[in-house]
Design an enzyme around this catalytic site. Structure first.
Site, PDB file in Angstrom:
ATOM      1  N   THR A 126      46.259  -2.527  28.126  1.00 58.36           N
ATOM      2  CA  THR A 126      45.892  -3.934  28.289  1.00 58.36           C
ATOM      3  C   THR A 126      45.788  -4.591  26.923  1.00 58.36           C
ATOM      4  OG1 THR A 126      43.515  -3.456  28.252  1.00 58.36           O
ATOM      5  CG2 THR A 126      44.592  -3.475  30.412  1.00 58.36           C
TER       6      THR A 126
ATOM      7  N   CYS B 113      22.868   0.865   4.658  1.00 58.76           N
ATOM      8  CA  CYS B 113      22.731   0.876   6.112  1.00 58.76           C
ATOM      9  C   CYS B 113      21.325   1.350   6.495  1.00 58.76           C
ATOM     10  CB  CYS B 113      23.785   1.790   6.749  1.00 58.76           C
ATOM     11  SG  CYS B 113      23.807   1.696   8.553  1.00 58.76           S
TER      12      CYS B 113
ATOM     13  N   GLU C 182      37.803  -4.554  23.222  1.00 55.48           N
ATOM     14  CA  GLU C 182      38.995  -4.342  22.405  1.00 55.48           C
ATOM     15  C   GLU C 182      38.657  -4.423  20.915  1.00 55.48           C
ATOM     16  OE1 GLU C 182      42.629  -5.951  25.190  1.00 55.48           O
ATOM     17  OE2 GLU C 182      41.149  -7.441  24.539  1.00 55.48           O
TER      18      GLU C 182
ATOM     19  N   THR D 139      50.559  -0.584  23.475  1.00 53.12           N
ATOM     20  CA  THR D 139      49.871  -1.027  22.247  1.00 53.12           C
ATOM     21  C   THR D 139      50.039  -0.051  21.089  1.00 53.12           C
ATOM     22  OG1 THR D 139      47.795   0.040  22.914  1.00 53.12           O
ATOM     23  CG2 THR D 139      48.132  -2.241  23.618  1.00 53.12           C
TER      24      THR D 139
ATOM     25  N   TYR E 107      44.359   1.530  27.179  1.00 50.11           N
ATOM     26  CA  TYR E 107      44.164   1.154  28.584  1.00 50.11           C
ATOM     27  C   TYR E 107      45.351   0.316  29.059  1.00 50.11           C
ATOM     28  CZ  TYR E 107      39.473   2.464  27.119  1.00 50.11           C
ATOM     29  OH  TYR E 107      38.393   3.152  26.604  1.00 50.11           O
TER      30      TYR E 107
END
Length: 511
Positions: free
Chosen positions: A408, A156, A482, A417, A406
């Site tokens: 959603t 990295c 998401e 979820t 959230y």
């Protein structure tokens, strides 16, 4: 995973390093700030937004003087910059960006992408601030050197370059940056446990701990080792996030700028928007969302009915999932890039990498039963006893990301979820050999499609092999925020898994 709320104690800064310009703990009240803390909050509050820096030299350009131009468009090569800035208009995120600017003089690309989830970013920053800046057994420059060692294991260059600069800012010897062979023997002794933690943490034993703690000129104290292990796991996992979200180099870092004008095509569109979902592909992606929604609903209904599954069946399903994970791997045609020298010089035994926990025909280590050594009952208390305060912050960070929702999912609202988040977390632990006796691993196959499994395993186990194609191929109709949420779950699940193996080895050494 149940919540275990614990307070988070704020500490005054008296260190240097990544936050060397800070005069107050990030996200504390303004009254905590000392004089000369940098740009005032009143001044910063008038900024319309903290955007990626614009080139400040138009007159120099007019005179034909070459000035650096950013190579990547925006913080990420995977996420459209428009989505990051659009969602960045929220007050909580704007406030956190201002705090970042006050603390470090910049809003870096990791912060910009993590800022899609301000509650998590706040917890992440408090933890990283404590690790790098606050009182602790290790000098500040050695903390940054350990970060370099950890990031280099996953190639990295973003994190290696960042902490090379911070190492020098903290007063580190430039000679050490010539490579690991130029570092003191005490730091070099950390190399073995660094590579094992990065790639095969289940191999860590109490003998590794004993070798570092044995009496001698280059021995580690237990408190020093705990801080080093937390730093190593933090930066191994952060490297996963960098690759998983396609974080671009900063404009002032190597590889982040060029002196030639950008091509017209690079100005026209964000890289991540080139592989949009349309036509029949869009309809298929929408259908995938509906199928996933239906499966989640059915699983939640089954849980309410409390259908009993025997322990033998639960164990069989875990072993099946663990075995199937052998077949989940990135494509063999991924191009292997040669390591740049400024990364390779910090890596010994570069061929040592992730090896599947269970391989056919090989003797596998015993499965780590999470109930035998839990974070809540064992890891938290050990860390907090030997490295005060960091256990509380790690615990908060794990809880924040695990419970973050959230309500959603893609185009749907009011969604529970929890089963999906639990499946992602437990699948990461599964590929590192950790099993929860009370979890039905049949849910993993129900909720995680193959393309998502490939992405999760790649980002968690060999993040340097992550490609934009992998990123775009899973959850094609979901928001980028998401997908960033998935990466945050990966980051923390991976860190907790490695810490559990390391802390268990320390416990066995002490008993």
């Amino acid at each position: 995973m149940q919540e275990h709320p614990r307070g988070v104690k704020a500490c005054p800064c008296n260190g240097t390093g990544l936050f060397h310009q800070a005069a107050a703990v990030p996200f504390e009240a303004p009254s905590q700030a000392g004089a000369g803390a940098g740009p005032s909050r009143r001044c910063l509050s008038r900024l319309p937004a903290l955007l990626p820096p614009r080139l400040p030299f138009p007159r120099l350009l007019d005179r034909g003087i070459k000035t650096p131009r950013q190579l990547g468009r925006g913080p990420s090569s995977f996420l459209p910059v428009e989505e990051i800035l659009q969602e960045g208009a929220e007050n909580a995120q704007r406030r956190i960006f201002i705090e970042a600017f006050v603390s470090t003089g910049r809003v870096d690309n990791i912060t910009m992408v993590m800022g899609l989830h301000p509650k998590y970013l706040s917890s992440f920053w408090r933890t990283q601030y404590l690790l790098l800046c606050m009182d602790g057994p290790l000098p500040h420059h050695k903390r940054h050197y350990i970060a370099i060692m950890a990031a280099a294991r996953h190639q990295c260059s973003y994190l290696v370059g960042l902490h090379m600069g911070e190492f020098l800012q903290a007063g580190g010897d430039p000679e050490w940056l010539q490579g690991l062979h130029c570092a003191p023997q005490k730091l070099r002794n950390l190399n073995e446990i660094n590579k094992i933690l990065a790639h095969r943490p289940w191999l860590i034993t109490k003998e590794h701990i004993e070798a570092l703690l044995k009496t001698g000129e280059n021995s580690w104290s237990l408190a020093e080792l705990i801080q080093a292990l937390v730093l190593l796991t933090h930066y191994h996992s952060l490297a996963s996030f960098v690759f998983g979200c396609g974080i671009n180099p900063e404009i002032d870092h190597e590889g982040g700028h060029a002196f030639q004008p950008p091509s017209p095509r690079s100005c026209d569109s964000s890289p991540a928007s080139e592989e949009g979902v349309s036509g029949s592909g869009g309809r298929d992606a929408m259908q995938e969302v509906e199928v996933l929604m239906e499966r989640m609903k059915l699983l939640q209904e089954c849980q309410l009915e409390e259908d009993e599954v025997t322990q033998e069946e639960m164990e069989t399903r875990f072993e099946l999932e663990k075995t199937e994970s052998l077949l989940v791997a990135p494509s063999v045609d991924i191009v292997e890039h040669s390591l740049p020298h400024n990364v390779l010089c910090f890596v010994e035994d570069p061929g040592f990498g992730y090896k599947d926990f269970t391989r056919r025909g090989e003797q596998a280590p015993p499965t780590f039963r999470a109930q035998d050594y839990t974070w809540e009952d064992h890891g938290y208390s050990l860390i907090n006893r030997l490295y005060p305060d960091v256990g509380q912050l790690l615990d908060e960070k794990f809880q924040v990301v695990y419970n973050l929702t959230y309500h959603t999912m893609a185009m749907h609202r009011g969604v529970d979820t929890s089963t999906l988040r639990r499946a992602i977390w437990n699948y990461v632990h599964c590929v590192f050999g950790i099993r929860y006796d009370d979890y039905d691993y049949g849910e993993v196959n129900q909720l995680l499609e193959r393309s998502l499994k490939v992405y999760i395993k790649t980002v968690a186990c060999y993040p340097e092999k992550t490609t934009r194609r992998m990123y775009t191929h899973f959850w094609r109709h979901f928001k980028h925020s998401e997908k960033v949420h998935v990466n945050l779950l990966l980051l923390e699940a991976r860190m907790q898994a490695a810490l559990l193996y390391a802390l268990r080895a320390i416990t066995r050494y002490m008993t």
